[in-house]
Design an enzyme around this catalytic site. Structure first.
Site, mmCIF file in Angstrom:
data_model
loop_
_atom_site.group_PDB
_atom_site.id
_atom_site.type_symbol
_atom_site.label_atom_id
_atom_site.label_comp_id
_atom_site.label_asym_id
_atom_site.label_seq_id
_atom_site.Cartn_x
_atom_site.Cartn_y
_atom_site.Cartn_z
ATOM 1 N N SER A 53 1.002 -1.034 -0.297
ATOM 2 C CA SER A 53 -0.164 0.298 -0.103
ATOM 3 C C SER A 53 0.750 1.494 -0.093
ATOM 4 O O SER A 53 1.463 1.180 0.425
ATOM 5 C CB SER A 53 -0.951 0.089 0.932
ATOM 6 O OG SER A 53 -1.723 1.177 1.765
ATOM 7 N N ASP A 88 3.977 -7.682 3.816
ATOM 8 C CA ASP A 88 3.041 -7.234 4.282
ATOM 9 C C ASP A 88 1.967 -7.808 4.894
ATOM 10 O O ASP A 88 1.688 -8.986 5.041
ATOM 11 C CB ASP A 88 2.512 -6.003 3.628
ATOM 12 C CG ASP A 88 1.262 -5.418 2.922
ATOM 13 O OD1 ASP A 88 1.688 -3.967 3.340
ATOM 14 O OD2 ASP A 88 0.466 -5.523 4.391
ATOM 15 N N ASP A 106 4.031 -10.270 9.109
ATOM 16 C CA ASP A 106 3.717 -9.241 10.286
ATOM 17 C C ASP A 106 5.474 -8.819 11.212
ATOM 18 O O ASP A 106 6.251 -9.746 11.263
ATOM 19 C CB ASP A 106 3.300 -10.230 11.459
ATOM 20 C CG ASP A 106 3.048 -9.437 12.435
ATOM 21 O OD1 ASP A 106 3.484 -7.642 12.244
ATOM 22 O OD2 ASP A 106 2.075 -9.428 13.238
ATOM 23 N N TYR A 135 3.722 8.087 17.494
ATOM 24 C CA TYR A 135 3.722 7.683 16.605
ATOM 25 C C TYR A 135 5.333 8.387 16.310
ATOM 26 O O TYR A 135 6.439 8.705 15.144
ATOM 27 C CB TYR A 135 3.235 8.351 15.670
ATOM 28 C CG TYR A 135 3.125 8.116 14.503
ATOM 29 C CD1 TYR A 135 3.560 7.314 13.532
ATOM 30 C CD2 TYR A 135 3.685 9.298 13.803
ATOM 31 C CE1 TYR A 135 3.409 7.139 12.208
ATOM 32 C CE2 TYR A 135 4.635 9.285 12.351
ATOM 33 C CZ TYR A 135 4.382 8.456 11.474
ATOM 34 O OH TYR A 135 4.337 8.441 10.242
ATOM 35 N N LYS A 183 9.049 7.260 15.022
ATOM 36 C CA LYS A 183 9.879 7.539 14.083
ATOM 37 C C LYS A 183 10.891 8.335 14.296
ATOM 38 O O LYS A 183 11.830 8.019 13.477
ATOM 39 C CB LYS A 183 9.099 8.626 12.953
ATOM 40 C CG LYS A 183 7.605 8.331 13.077
ATOM 41 C CD LYS A 183 8.000 7.160 11.752
ATOM 42 C CE LYS A 183 7.127 6.319 10.918
ATOM 43 N NZ LYS A 183 7.585 5.429 9.804
HETATM 44 N N1 LIG Z 1 1.277 8.913 4.615
HETATM 45 C C1 LIG Z 1 2.326 10.006 5.158
HETATM 46 O O1 LIG Z 1 2.005 10.842 4.558
HETATM 47 C C2 LIG Z 1 3.289 9.576 5.372
HETATM 48 C C3 LIG Z 1 3.744 10.508 6.396
HETATM 49 C C4 LIG Z 1 5.202 10.035 7.098
HETATM 50 C C5 LIG Z 1 5.466 8.733 7.050
HETATM 51 N N2 LIG Z 1 4.753 8.187 6.134
HETATM 52 C C6 LIG Z 1 5.466 6.793 6.931
HETATM 53 O O2 LIG Z 1 5.471 5.971 5.686
HETATM 54 C C7 LIG Z 1 4.654 4.526 5.659
HETATM 55 C C8 LIG Z 1 4.145 4.183 4.856
HETATM 56 O O3 LIG Z 1 3.109 4.791 5.031
HETATM 57 P P1 LIG Z 1 1.622 5.054 4.314
HETATM 58 O O4 LIG Z 1 0.929 5.979 4.124
HETATM 59 O O5 LIG Z 1 2.215 4.228 2.796
HETATM 60 O O6 LIG Z 1 0.626 4.493 4.930
HETATM 61 P P2 LIG Z 1 0.055 2.509 4.354
HETATM 62 O O7 LIG Z 1 -1.568 2.355 5.533
HETATM 63 O O8 LIG Z 1 -0.293 3.140 3.161
HETATM 64 O O9 LIG Z 1 1.192 1.553 4.400
HETATM 65 C C9 LIG Z 1 1.610 0.541 5.095
HETATM 66 C C10 LIG Z 1 0.959 -0.480 4.797
HETATM 67 O O10 LIG Z 1 2.057 -1.086 5.919
HETATM 68 C C11 LIG Z 1 1.507 -2.691 5.728
HETATM 69 N N3 LIG Z 1 1.084 -2.551 7.913
HETATM 70 C C12 LIG Z 1 1.205 -2.441 8.764
HETATM 71 N N4 LIG Z 1 1.088 -2.872 9.294
HETATM 72 C C13 LIG Z 1 2.374 -4.491 9.203
HETATM 73 C C14 LIG Z 1 2.934 -5.095 9.754
HETATM 74 N N5 LIG Z 1 3.328 -4.828 11.024
HETATM 75 N N6 LIG Z 1 3.817 -5.938 8.780
HETATM 76 C C15 LIG Z 1 3.917 -5.698 7.484
HETATM 77 N N7 LIG Z 1 2.893 -4.838 7.498
HETATM 78 C C16 LIG Z 1 2.335 -3.195 7.751
HETATM 79 C C17 LIG Z 1 0.234 -2.999 5.865
HETATM 80 O O11 LIG Z 1 -0.763 -3.445 5.410
HETATM 81 C C18 LIG Z 1 0.120 -1.520 4.401
HETATM 82 O O12 LIG Z 1 0.299 -2.466 3.480
HETATM 83 C C19 LIG Z 1 4.425 4.732 7.115
HETATM 84 O O13 LIG Z 1 6.357 3.883 8.045
HETATM 85 C C20 LIG Z 1 4.528 5.840 7.949
HETATM 86 O O14 LIG Z 1 4.400 5.981 9.259
HETATM 87 C C21 LIG Z 1 3.821 8.187 5.608
#
Ligand SMILES: NC(=O)c1ccc[n+]([C@@H]2O[C@H](COP(=O)([O-])OP(=O)(O)OC[C@H]3O[C@@H](n4cnc5c(N)ncnc54)[C@H](O)[C@@H]3O)[C@@H](O)[C@H]2O)c1
Length: 247
Positions: A13, A34, A60, A152, A156
């Site tokens: 995702s 994932d 996981d 969170y 990070k």
């Molecule tokens: N979207 C933003 O604005 C943003 C900003 C800063 C940081 N991030 C970071 O970017 C990364 C990706 O976020 P995203 O926005 O793509 O989120 P998202 O929710 O679209 O994707 C996260 C993915 O991680 C998987 N996941 C969750 N728990 C898991 C586990 N225990 N084991 C394996 N997989 C697991 C989920 O199933 C999902 O497919 C994250 O670490 C998030 O903190 C995102």
């Protein structure tokens, strides 16, 4: 990059999904780890349909035995992984005084310990190869803090520290370790945070110099550089991709 095998956690995702696609388009064999195994397999199938090489595994990142088994499986099917991108993550928001220990532990277990465990599990193979690339997806929230997101943001910020430690420890093994703290990126996670009223997006957008929300491909482009051959002199770095909000 054609001879490399990459693991992307959270690759089913959002940001991890875009990174998986980009690395496959650049020629890497990609393993998507994932917790949502079906989504991982579907994402891999979509990459294969476009001519790339990818597999999706239900892993996981809070289950160390599962990580080890996944890495062994990837080694057998795609060749030893020497690129690791840790993008799996979750966000839970809430007032600090009401935040439960269970929620705190859940966030730290996935975002921080999961990242550490995947690094620790993948590093021996990289060391044996004398080459490796690790990119940890942290968050621009660690620059400034975000009210009601103690777990969170703490997780990070810790990923940034972990990245610097690993960079120092494994530099002589040909392994680089860097972190990208994304700004606001349009993904299901951001949709969830918006729906939960965590961010006033209009205000955030007004504070974003380039004047737009980021796309997952913006992060994938930076990641593609960091895992490339030519980035061998870049390690221990925090490469912000945030539209100029944080410097
Ligand atoms: N979207 C933003 O604005 C943003 C900003 C800063 C940081 N991030 C970071 O970017 C990364 C990706 O976020 P995203 O926005 O793509 O989120 P998202 O929710 O679209 O994707 C996260 C993915 O991680 C998987 N996941 C969750 N728990 C898991 C586990 N225990 N084991 C394996 N997989 C697991 C989920 O199933 C999902 O497919 C994250 O670490 C998030 O903190 C995102």
């Amino acid at each position: 990059m054609t001879t490399r095998t990459a693991i992307v956690t959270g690759g089913a995702s959002g940001i991890g999904g875009a990174i998986s696609k980009r690395l496959a388009a650049d020629g890497a064999r990609v393993a998507i780890f994932d917790i949502n195994g079906d989504a991982a397999k579907n994402a891999a199938a979509a990459i294969e349909e476009k001519g790339g090489t990818a597999i999706g595994l239900a892993v996981d990142v809070t289950n160390r035995a599962g990580i080890d088994a996944g890495i062994a499986d990837v080694g057998a099917r795609l060749g030893r992984p020497t690129i690791l991108v840790n993008s799996a993550g979750i966000t839970l928001a809430g007032p600090t005084l009401e935040f439960t220990a269970a929620d705190w532990n859940t966030v730290l277990a996935i975002n921080l310990t999961g990242t550490f465990d995947c690094c620790q599990a993948a590093l021996p193979g990289m060391i044996e190869e004398g080459w490796g690339r690790i990119v940890n997806i942290s968050s621009s929230s660690m620059h400034s803090g975000v009210a009601r997101m103690a777990a969170y943001v703490s997780s990070k910020a810790a990923v940034v520290g972990l990245t610097k430690v690993l960079a120092l420890e494994f530099a002589r093994n040909g392994v680089t370790v860097n972190t990208i703290p994304p700004g606001f990126i349009e993904t299901p996670m951001l949709d969830g945070a918006k729906a939960g009223g965590v961010f006033d997006m209009e205000k955030q957008l007004a504070n974003t110099p380039v004047g737009r929300i980021g796309q997952p491909e913006d992060i994938a482009a930076a990641c593609a550089y960091l895992v490339s051959e030519e980035a061998s002199y870049v390690t221990g770095q925090v490469i912000g991709v945030n539209g100029g909000r944080n410097t």
